[in-house]
Every structure is written in structure tokens, then in C-alpha cells.
Design an enzyme around this catalytic site. Structure first.
Site, PDB file in Angstrom:
ATOM      1  N   THR A  93       0.335  -0.892  -0.281  1.00  0.00           N
ATOM      2  CA  THR A  93      -0.158   0.004  -0.402  1.00  0.00           C
ATOM      3  C   THR A  93       0.943   1.507   0.031  1.00  0.00           C
ATOM      4  O   THR A  93       1.947   1.743   0.370  1.00  0.00           O
ATOM      5  CB  THR A  93      -1.202  -0.326   1.410  1.00  0.00           C
ATOM      6  OG1 THR A  93       0.012   0.386   2.157  1.00  0.00           O
ATOM      7  CG2 THR A  93      -1.653  -0.762   2.162  1.00  0.00           C
ATOM      8  N   HIS A  95       0.431   3.631   2.034  1.00  0.00           N
ATOM      9  CA  HIS A  95       1.071   3.676   3.733  1.00  0.00           C
ATOM     10  C   HIS A  95       2.732   4.007   3.534  1.00  0.00           C
ATOM     11  O   HIS A  95       3.254   5.149   4.181  1.00  0.00           O
ATOM     12  CB  HIS A  95       0.654   2.444   4.673  1.00  0.00           C
ATOM     13  CG  HIS A  95      -0.271   2.828   5.461  1.00  0.00           C
ATOM     14  ND1 HIS A  95      -1.229   2.414   5.504  1.00  0.00           N
ATOM     15  CD2 HIS A  95      -0.252   3.416   6.741  1.00  0.00           C
ATOM     16  CE1 HIS A  95      -2.391   2.435   6.100  1.00  0.00           C
ATOM     17  NE2 HIS A  95      -1.599   2.842   6.960  1.00  0.00           N
TER      18      HIS A  95
END
Ligand code: DLZ
Length: 162
Positions: A93, A95
């Protein structure tokens, strides 16, 4: 990615850390790695004369919270330097990008806002193995590097203030 051994330095360039106070903020995410960074940092600070009673360790959930933890040290303690220790591993991801951006910007802001050395001891790697290599593995320990940087910056600041 850097291949420098993070635990190698010229011992003659490191001032004494006797009398210096350090706040260490450790992220709990990837704790196998961040715990090793913290151990390396503490051992290195003590090796250069820092006393146990002048080393304060606090934990935060993840690397994103390191900035806030650092701010608490800056606001509420008389630490001479703050070490932010974390490990962000590239996942699937986005993130990774957000966390890395947040903590690098956060550390820089703390440096500016508090006139206090805030040391960026965060590993940002593609894989867990790359992080392990830099947390006491074949490429040394980023915690050692953060500790040496902290000592040097505190000495620098004290010299300028004198
Ligand atoms: C959410 C998250 C992810 C996916 N990965 C990491 C990581 O690799 N390293 C790390 O220190 N923290 C990670 N976190 C947690 C965030 O730093 C943060 O704690 C949460 O997003 C809550 O604010």
C-alpha cells in the site's frame, strides 16, 4: 541503497556524552527491528559516557507517531537531544510513502521549532531482510549511528552556546 556499515565511525571524532541527557522514542511497529535499534543506541551512548539515569526511553505505536513522541520529550523534559527510532518497510500500500513523508517532515519541524537536535533514526527499506541487516546485522546498526549523531550535535550546540 546505502551499503555503508552504520556502526563504523572514527572514535576520535566523538565527544564525551558524560552529562548529556537523551530522550529515545521507539516505534512498536516492526519491534524485532526497532528494539534492536534502541539497544544499539543505548549501548553506544553509554560507551561514550552517557549515564543510565540520563537516557529516557518511551514507546509509540508506529513510526508516524515518532514526531509526537519527540515533541512530548521536547516540551516536557530537559533532554539535550531526541532520537526517533523506527522502521518502515515497503508494503503493497501507499502507507509507506505517507509514513516516511510524515516522520521526515515531522523530525525536521521539531529540529526547527525546538532548537534541539532531533535525530532521524528511521530505517526505510524495501524488505524486512534489508532492515535486519541494518539493525545489528551485516550492515551494522542504525541505532548506533543515531546515537553518535546525537552526541555530536549536542556537543556542537553546547559549543555554539558557550
Ligand atoms: C500502518 C503502518 C504500516 C502499514 N506500516 C508501518 C511500518 O512499516 N512501520 C511503522 O513504524 N508503522 C507502520 N504503520 C503504523 C503507522 O506508523 C501508524 O502507527 C498508524 O498509521 C496509526 O497512526
Amino acid at each position: 541503497m546505502a551499503t555503508k556499515n552504520l556502526s563504523e565511525y572514527d572514535i576520535n571524532t566523538v565527544p564525551s556524552a558524560a552529562g548529556m541527557k537523551f530522550g529515545i522514542v521507539v516505534a512498536e511497529w516492526n519491534y524485532q527491528i526497532t528494539g534492536a535499534l534502541a539497544q544499539g543506541a543505548v549501548d553506544t551512548l553509554k560507551k561514550h559516557g552517557a549515564k543510565d539515569e540520563n537516557i529516557f526511553i518511551k514507546h509509540v505505536p508506529g513510526s508516524f507517531e515518532l514526531t509526537m513522541g519527540g515533541q512530548f520529550f521536547a516540551e516536557y523534559t530537559d533532554a539535550d537531544a531526541i532520537l526517533l527510532l523506527g522502521c518502515v518497510i515497503q508494503g503493497e500500500t501507499r502507507h509507506f510513502d505517507f509514513i516516511c513523508h510524515g516522520v521526515t517532515q515531522g523530525a525536521t519541524q521539531l529540529n526547527m521549532n525546538y532548537n534541539l537536535p532531533v535525530i532521524f533514526g528511521v530505517l526505510t527499506t524495501d524488505t524486512e531482510q534489508q532492515a535486519l541487516d541494518r539493525a545489528g546485522g551485516k550492515l551494522g546498526n542504525k541505532g548506533d549511528e543515531a546515537a553518535i549523531t546525537a552526541i555530536k550535535m549536542v556537543a556542537f550546540q553546547k559549543e555554539m552556546e558557550a
